[in-house]
Design an enzyme around this catalytic site. Structure first.
Site, PDB file in Angstrom:
ATOM      1  N   GLU A   1       1.278  -0.894   0.158  1.00 61.61           N
ATOM      2  CA  GLU A   1       0.192  -0.210   0.215  1.00 61.61           C
ATOM      3  C   GLU A   1       0.937   1.454  -0.055  1.00 61.61           C
ATOM      4  O   GLU A   1       0.235   2.436   0.040  1.00 61.61           O
ATOM      5  CB  GLU A   1      -0.804  -0.110   1.123  1.00 61.61           C
ATOM      6  CG  GLU A   1      -1.616  -1.444   1.300  1.00 61.61           C
ATOM      7  CD  GLU A   1      -2.764  -1.678   0.109  1.00 61.61           C
ATOM      8  OE1 GLU A   1      -3.153  -0.812  -0.281  1.00 61.61           O
ATOM      9  OE2 GLU A   1      -3.741  -2.174   1.127  1.00 61.61           O
TER      10      GLU A   1
ATOM     11  N   TYR B   1     -14.466  15.287  21.107  1.00 63.46           N
ATOM     12  CA  TYR B   1     -13.141  14.430  20.808  1.00 63.46           C
ATOM     13  C   TYR B   1     -13.497  13.626  18.705  1.00 63.46           C
ATOM     14  O   TYR B   1     -11.847  13.575  18.372  1.00 63.46           O
ATOM     15  CB  TYR B   1     -12.327  13.036  21.333  1.00 63.46           C
ATOM     16  CG  TYR B   1     -11.104  13.208  21.814  1.00 63.46           C
ATOM     17  CD1 TYR B   1     -10.485  14.130  21.917  1.00 63.46           C
ATOM     18  CD2 TYR B   1     -10.186  12.144  21.113  1.00 63.46           C
ATOM     19  CE1 TYR B   1      -9.040  14.604  22.522  1.00 63.46           C
ATOM     20  CE2 TYR B   1      -9.138  12.077  22.142  1.00 63.46           C
ATOM     21  CZ  TYR B   1      -8.212  13.200  22.144  1.00 63.46           C
ATOM     22  OH  TYR B   1      -6.798  12.958  22.298  1.00 63.46           O
TER      23      TYR B   1
HETATM   24  O1  LIG Z   1      -5.261  -5.616   3.211  1.00 61.97           O
HETATM   25  C1  LIG Z   1      -4.662  -5.467   2.532  1.00 61.97           C
HETATM   26  O2  LIG Z   1      -3.507  -6.876   2.255  1.00 61.97           O
HETATM   27  C2  LIG Z   1      -2.969  -4.676   2.977  1.00 61.97           C
HETATM   28  O3  LIG Z   1      -4.083  -3.367   2.944  1.00 61.97           O
HETATM   29  C3  LIG Z   1      -2.538  -4.334   4.543  1.00 61.97           C
HETATM   30  O4  LIG Z   1      -2.863  -4.442   5.494  1.00 61.97           O
HETATM   31  C4  LIG Z   1      -0.935  -4.955   4.719  1.00 61.97           C
HETATM   32  O5  LIG Z   1      -0.468  -4.782   3.554  1.00 61.97           O
HETATM   33  P1  LIG Z   1       1.241  -5.275   3.406  1.00 61.97           P
HETATM   34  O6  LIG Z   1       1.094  -3.894   4.195  1.00 61.97           O
HETATM   35  O7  LIG Z   1       1.595  -5.216   2.424  1.00 61.97           O
HETATM   36  O8  LIG Z   1       1.302  -5.820   4.622  1.00 61.97           O
HETATM   37 ZN   LIG Z   2      -4.954  -3.852   4.799  1.00 56.97          ZN
END
Ligand SMILES: O=C(O)[C@@H](O)C(=O)COP(=O)(O)O
Ligand SMILES: [Zn+2]
Length: 210
Positions: free
Chosen positions: A73, A119
């Site tokens: 990501e 908040y």
């Molecule tokens: O949901 C997903 O696969 C990604 O958004 C995630 O949360 C973890 O992906 P990486 O940061 O590549 O491990």
């Molecule tokens: Zn994710």
């Protein structure tokens, strides 16, 4: 904070988030801007067991400078930074109640959560919902970049929240507040609820800008 301190703080927050069950397995990712790009958690890493030295460092053009293979990501974090030049850190989690809200069919896609508490208004504000794309799908970039122009937090449909902050601590705090508010929202769905009024929200935004 220098780069080494930021690496250690990412690992510290990752462990705290994981230990409190705010994301599970190897889900979630965290990034922080540095002068020559960003630090981001490696793909498939468990946020509870990050090695500060192996955190990925990528350039502003997306090239790996050092560390393990970056989160899939990373492009999404990059898009959000493009939209929000003042923010220094981004947190994406699979926090249960926020994910639950991201799966609701009749959610308000311009703002998924009502102003339940002061908040929440101060820490998050609004929560636009981005259409579903598979994790890592680059079409998310445009959708997130657009949605993040008006809000520091966006909710990925059937996936989870992505939240920016002026510091790593601030991004984590906002993500936690979002999760607590999602939980309250779900608890109150069958109850007659008084939400904050538009006037209450305006007053909060004036008293606590940014
Ligand atoms: O949901 C997903 O696969 C990604 O958004 C995630 O949360 C973890 O992906 P990486 O940061 O590549 O491990
Ligand atoms: Zn994710």
């Amino acid at each position: 904070m220098n780069e080494q301190e930021l690496r250690e703080r990412i690992a510290m927050h990752g462990q705290s988030i994981f230990n409190r069950g705010l994301t599970a397995g190897s889900s979630g990712n965290i990034s922080v801007r540095v002068p020559d790009g960003m630090l981001i958690t490696p793909t498939n890493s468990c946020l509870g067991r990050l090695d500060p030295e192996r955190i990925s460092k990528i350039s502003n053009t997306g090239h790996l400078i050092s560390g393990d293979k970056p989160s899939k990501e990373a492009f999404l974090h990059h898009s959000m930074y493009q939209s929000r030049p003042d923010e220094q850190s981004i947190v994406h989690l699979h926090s249960t109640h926020s994910v639950a809200v991201s799966c609701l069919e009749n959610v308000d896609r311009s703002n998924a959560l009502p102003p339940i508490t002061a908040y929440y208004v101060m820490r998050v504000g609004t929560l636009p919902v981005v259409p579903y794309f598979a994790p890592g799908d680059e079409r998310l970039a445009g959708a997130v970049e657009q949605a993040a122009k008006a809000s520091r937090a966006v909710l990925l449909s059937n996936h989870g929240p992505v939240v920016a902050g002026k510091s790593l601590d601030a991004a984590v705090a906002s993500t936690e507040e979002l999760e607590e508010t999602a939980k309250l929202f779900l608890m109150l769905r069958q109850e007659k609820t008084r939400y904050l009024t538009d006037a209450d929200v305006t007053e909060l935004n004036q008293r606590f800008p940014g």
